[in-house]
Scaffold this active site. Sequence first.
Site, short mmCIF file in Angstrom:
data_model
loop_
_atom_site.label_atom_id
_atom_site.label_comp_id
_atom_site.label_asym_id
_atom_site.label_seq_id
_atom_site.Cartn_x
_atom_site.Cartn_y
_atom_site.Cartn_z
N GLU A 90 -79.82 -49.07 -25.23
CA GLU A 90 -78.70 -50.00 -25.02
C GLU A 90 -77.48 -49.54 -25.81
O GLU A 90 -76.35 -49.62 -25.32
CB GLU A 90 -79.11 -51.41 -25.46
CG GLU A 90 -80.31 -51.96 -24.74
CD GLU A 90 -81.64 -51.68 -25.45
OE1 GLU A 90 -82.58 -52.45 -25.23
OE2 GLU A 90 -81.74 -50.71 -26.23
N CYS A 116 -83.98 -55.02 -29.26
CA CYS A 116 -84.22 -55.39 -30.66
C CYS A 116 -83.04 -56.22 -31.16
O CYS A 116 -82.04 -56.40 -30.46
CB CYS A 116 -84.38 -54.12 -31.51
SG CYS A 116 -82.83 -53.22 -31.75
#
Length: 157
Positions: A90, A116
């Site tokens: 990401e 996360c």
Amino acid sequence: MTGSYERTERPPRPSWEEYFMEIARVVATRSTCLRRQVGAVLVKNRQILATGYNGVPRGIVHCEERGCLRDELGIPSGERQELCRGLHAEQNAIIQAAYHGVAINGAEVYTTLRPCINCAKTLINAGVAAVYYCGEYPDALAMELFEEAGTQLIRMG
């Protein structure tokens, strides 16, 4: 010209969500991480804006050549993300968009693993409106932040 044309059975056309997730899976195959391969695709209005996979920064020796720092230190998954030479998928997708001057506010991200906490904070601040993911990641705080920020979380099979 005469001839017969026989129509063959083809698989059903994927939904947009399935299509972009499959692209994220292909992007993940570029990963050089020894622990897991993750891919991410940023999409807006059904157009791909940027992709990213997990791995080390440009010009740095890949973990598949050097070895995994996290394995060497015995760090379990979901803990101490700062003790890693690599970036998450990401993060790399967001960096690629910024590098090429592509605005991602209001975009969706398709990622092969639930983000996360660090990626969650970054996606929220970048204005990503929805996160489509497949695999689970052990990070309850990330889920809490997405919920509080109003970011849609959609688990896909």
